[in-house]
Design a protein around this motif. Structure first.
Motif, PDB file in Angstrom:
ATOM      1  N   GLY A  89      18.036  56.623  30.415  1.00  0.00           N
ATOM      2  CA  GLY A  89      18.943  57.333  30.044  1.00  0.00           C
ATOM      3  C   GLY A  89      18.700  59.118  28.948  1.00  0.00           C
ATOM      4  N   ILE A  90      17.636  59.114  28.571  1.00  0.00           N
ATOM      5  CA  ILE A  90      17.283  60.669  28.601  1.00  0.00           C
ATOM      6  C   ILE A  90      16.672  61.043  29.008  1.00  0.00           C
ATOM      7  CG2 ILE A  90      16.277  60.985  25.725  1.00  0.00           C
ATOM      8  CD1 ILE A  90      16.310  57.772  25.524  1.00  0.00           C
ATOM      9  N   PRO A  91      17.276  62.343  29.549  1.00  0.00           N
ATOM     10  CA  PRO A  91      16.284  63.417  30.629  1.00  0.00           C
ATOM     11  C   PRO A  91      15.168  63.697  30.205  1.00  0.00           C
ATOM     12  CG  PRO A  91      18.241  63.328  31.771  1.00  0.00           C
ATOM     13  CD  PRO A  91      18.373  62.198  30.055  1.00  0.00           C
ATOM     14  N   ARG A  92      14.222  63.619  30.563  1.00  0.00           N
ATOM     15  CA  ARG A  92      13.103  65.189  30.479  1.00  0.00           C
ATOM     16  C   ARG A  92      12.023  64.919  30.746  1.00  0.00           C
ATOM     17  NH1 ARG A  92      10.177  67.414  25.961  1.00  0.00           N
ATOM     18  NH2 ARG A  92      10.452  66.263  24.179  1.00  0.00           N
ATOM     19  N   ALA A  93      11.835  66.874  31.164  1.00  0.00           N
ATOM     20  CA  ALA A  93      10.742  67.150  32.795  1.00  0.00           C
ATOM     21  C   ALA A  93       9.411  66.716  31.670  1.00  0.00           C
ATOM     22  CB  ALA A  93      10.818  68.404  32.442  1.00  0.00           C
ATOM     23  N   THR A  94       8.844  66.432  32.429  1.00  0.00           N
ATOM     24  CA  THR A  94       7.363  66.319  32.209  1.00  0.00           C
ATOM     25  C   THR A  94       6.689  66.409  33.315  1.00  0.00           C
ATOM     26  OG1 THR A  94       6.241  64.330  30.962  1.00  0.00           O
ATOM     27  CG2 THR A  94       7.831  64.285  33.205  1.00  0.00           C
ATOM     28  N   PHE A  95       4.818  66.695  32.964  1.00  0.00           N
ATOM     29  CA  PHE A  95       4.168  67.380  33.732  1.00  0.00           C
ATOM     30  C   PHE A  95       2.904  65.720  34.203  1.00  0.00           C
ATOM     31  CE2 PHE A  95       5.923  70.994  32.514  1.00  0.00           C
ATOM     32  CZ  PHE A  95       6.134  71.773  33.358  1.00  0.00           C
ATOM     33  N   ASP A  96       3.234  64.367  33.288  1.00  0.00           N
ATOM     34  CA  ASP A  96       2.353  63.737  33.439  1.00  0.00           C
ATOM     35  C   ASP A  96       2.853  62.745  32.963  1.00  0.00           C
ATOM     36  OD1 ASP A  96       2.586  63.782  30.641  1.00  0.00           O
ATOM     37  OD2 ASP A  96       0.686  63.731  30.416  1.00  0.00           O
ATOM     38  N   ALA A  97       2.553  61.522  33.443  1.00  0.00           N
ATOM     39  CA  ALA A  97       3.269  59.198  33.342  1.00  0.00           C
ATOM     40  C   ALA A  97       2.037  59.144  32.646  1.00  0.00           C
ATOM     41  CB  ALA A  97       2.718  59.095  34.572  1.00  0.00           C
TER      42      ALA A  97
END
Length: 193
Positions: free
Chosen positions: A34-42
């Motif tokens: 529930g803590i949205p965070r844009a990311t470019f990898d996993a």
């Protein structure tokens, strides 16, 4: 499902086929909690062993970029290596557990959770408390300058409080006889991995 989740799911499927323990970590795990965070990898924590590297590379096949040398170096250093998923052009960072009791316990504390709202896809996800600990460790390793790591750990704690998540990962630790020894014990758990 976005490309980051597609790449993570594809890597996780291979690990599952091989019987390798794994869980999602990093920003994907934070988002699931529930803590949205844009990311470019996993980020994936995987208990991959040296004898599994060649079969792992074979299963990755032509769908992924992976370097055997980088994986073996990560094995020796107990660090991380990168995979690139060609279909999505996404990077998956695979972290190997260090030889600490905490890291081995993370697998037991991870939980199967839905990875996105409205999705029926489940994945093993790092528990919220372990996300906080990892963020604080990265903050410490970065010289305590990373506002992003500090902010992420604070937001995660706020979310846990707001959602009444309390000690969801493990049984409560045994209480110390005195407040001072309890404080020393707490400090060593959080900062001296």
């Amino acid at each position: 499902m976005d490309d980051t989740l597609k790449a993570a799911s594809a890597a996780a499927s291979i690990l599952d086929e091989m019987g390798v323990r794994w869980f999602l970590g990093g920003s994907l795990a934070s988002s699931v909690h529930g803590i949205p965070r844009a990311t470019f990898d996993a980020d994936i924590m995987a208990d991959l062993r040296p004898q599994q590297v060649k079969p792992f590379l074979k299963r990755l096949g032509d769908a992924w970029y992976a370097g055997e040398g980088a994986i073996m170096q990560a094995m020796q250093a107990r660090s991380a290596f990168n995979l690139i998923h060609f279909d999505t052009a996404m990077k998956v960072d695979v972290f190997l557990p260090k030889l600490r009791r905490f890291d081995g316990g993370e697998f037991a504390r991870s939980r199967k959770m839905l990875v996105a709202e409205g999705s029926d896809v489940e994945a093993s996800v790092c528990c919220a408390e372990n996300i906080v600990i990892a963020k604080l460790e990265w903050y410490r390793l970065g010289g305590e300058y990373s506002q992003r790591q500090w902010s992420d750990s604070s937001v995660c704690c706020d979310s846990m409080r707001a959602n009444s998540i309390s000690n969801c990962c493990a049984p409560a630790p045994k209480r110390s006889a005195t407040l001072n020894s309890s404080k020393r014990q707490s400090k060593s758990l959080w900062f001296n991995f």
